[in-house]
Design a protein around this motif. Structure first.
Motif, PDB file in Angstrom:
ATOM      1  N   LYS A 246      10.658  12.376  -2.301  1.00 32.72           N
ATOM      2  CA  LYS A 246      11.615  13.038  -1.410  1.00 32.72           C
ATOM      3  C   LYS A 246      12.112  12.068  -0.344  1.00 32.72           C
ATOM      4  CE  LYS A 246      12.036  17.145   1.523  1.00 32.72           C
ATOM      5  NZ  LYS A 246      12.767  16.564   2.587  1.00 32.72           N
ATOM      6  N   ASP A 247      13.409  12.031  -0.154  1.00 32.27           N
ATOM      7  CA  ASP A 247      14.090  11.183   0.826  1.00 32.27           C
ATOM      8  C   ASP A 247      14.069   9.703   0.458  1.00 32.27           C
ATOM      9  OD1 ASP A 247      14.730  13.454   2.388  1.00 32.27           O
ATOM     10  OD2 ASP A 247      12.762  13.359   3.339  1.00 32.27           O
ATOM     11  N   GLY A 248      13.615   9.353  -0.735  1.00 33.27           N
ATOM     12  CA  GLY A 248      13.716   7.986  -1.244  1.00 33.27           C
ATOM     13  C   GLY A 248      13.025   6.925  -0.401  1.00 33.27           C
ATOM     14  N   ILE A 249      13.550   5.729  -0.492  1.00 34.42           N
ATOM     15  CA  ILE A 249      12.966   4.581   0.215  1.00 34.42           C
ATOM     16  C   ILE A 249      12.885   4.851   1.712  1.00 34.42           C
ATOM     17  CG2 ILE A 249      13.470   2.208   0.937  1.00 34.42           C
ATOM     18  CD1 ILE A 249      14.353   1.619  -1.888  1.00 34.42           C
TER      19      ILE A 249
ATOM     20  N   GLY B 257       0.779  -1.232   0.000  1.00 34.75           N
ATOM     21  CA  GLY B 257       0.000   0.000   0.000  1.00 34.75           C
ATOM     22  C   GLY B 257       0.809   1.279   0.000  1.00 34.75           C
ATOM     23  N   THR B 258       2.130   1.180  -0.146  1.00 35.61           N
ATOM     24  CA  THR B 258       2.973   2.373  -0.144  1.00 35.61           C
ATOM     25  C   THR B 258       3.457   2.681  -1.560  1.00 35.61           C
ATOM     26  OG1 THR B 258       5.093   1.250   0.133  1.00 35.61           O
ATOM     27  CG2 THR B 258       3.822   1.704   2.154  1.00 35.61           C
ATOM     28  N   PRO B 259       4.001   3.889  -1.777  1.00 35.47           N
ATOM     29  CA  PRO B 259       4.580   4.218  -3.086  1.00 35.47           C
ATOM     30  C   PRO B 259       5.759   3.321  -3.465  1.00 35.47           C
ATOM     31  CG  PRO B 259       4.225   6.213  -1.809  1.00 35.47           C
ATOM     32  CD  PRO B 259       3.967   5.045  -0.888  1.00 35.47           C
ATOM     33  N   LEU B 260       6.316   2.596  -2.491  1.00 31.23           N
ATOM     34  CA  LEU B 260       7.425   1.688  -2.781  1.00 31.23           C
ATOM     35  C   LEU B 260       7.004   0.599  -3.759  1.00 31.23           C
ATOM     36  CD1 LEU B 260       8.777   1.256   0.839  1.00 31.23           C
ATOM     37  CD2 LEU B 260       9.759   2.668  -0.973  1.00 31.23           C
ATOM     38  N   VAL B 261       5.733   0.226  -3.723  1.00 31.40           N
ATOM     39  CA  VAL B 261       5.221  -0.837  -4.586  1.00 31.40           C
ATOM     40  C   VAL B 261       4.877  -0.289  -5.964  1.00 31.40           C
ATOM     41  CG1 VAL B 261       3.363  -2.513  -4.896  1.00 31.40           C
ATOM     42  CG2 VAL B 261       4.313  -2.126  -2.619  1.00 31.40           C
TER      43      VAL B 261
END
Length: 118
Positions: free
Chosen positions: A40-43, A29-33
């Motif tokens: 901003k600030d990456g992973i 459910g996060t932008p990581l997927v």
């Protein structure tokens, strides 16, 4: 488990393969997927958004000969070793929440660590 991999270049030459693993229960459910660019600030920014603040890191560094896949990805000349760094991020609850495996050409990279000693 969410797995994200990147190949890094220096002067058009492949020098490093980086693979990050994040437990699905954290990544779901996060932008990581959904996105390649995490903002901003990456992973680590997205992981902080999920409540995981990095307070400790653990790194294990080894030198070894590459496997066939690593040799191809990094375009390694025969007999060239690699450095492998296994980085683990540990949060404020002393729980690991992310592991990244760095595979670096030993003939094109070095490692420098500076940290306070209590």
């Amino acid at each position: 488990m969410l797995k994200r991999s990147n190949l890094y270049f220096a002067n058009d030459e492949p020098v490093q393969v980086v693979t990050t693993y994040i437990p699905w229960v954290i990544a779901k459910g996060t932008p990581l997927v959904a996105r390649k660019q995490t903002g901003k600030d990456g992973i680590y920014g997205r992981l902080e958004d999920c409540g995981h603040v990095m307070t400790t890191i653990r790194e294990e560094v080894t030198a070894r000969m590459p496997d066939h896949r690593e040799r191809e990805m990094l375009a390694l000349p025969g007999g060239t070793p690699i450095l492998q760094v296994i980085h683990t991020s540990i949060d404020q609850n002393q729980e690991p929440f992310e592991v990244t495996r760095f595979v670096l050409r030993a003939d094109r990279n070095g490692l420098l660590y500076q940290m306070p000693v209590d």
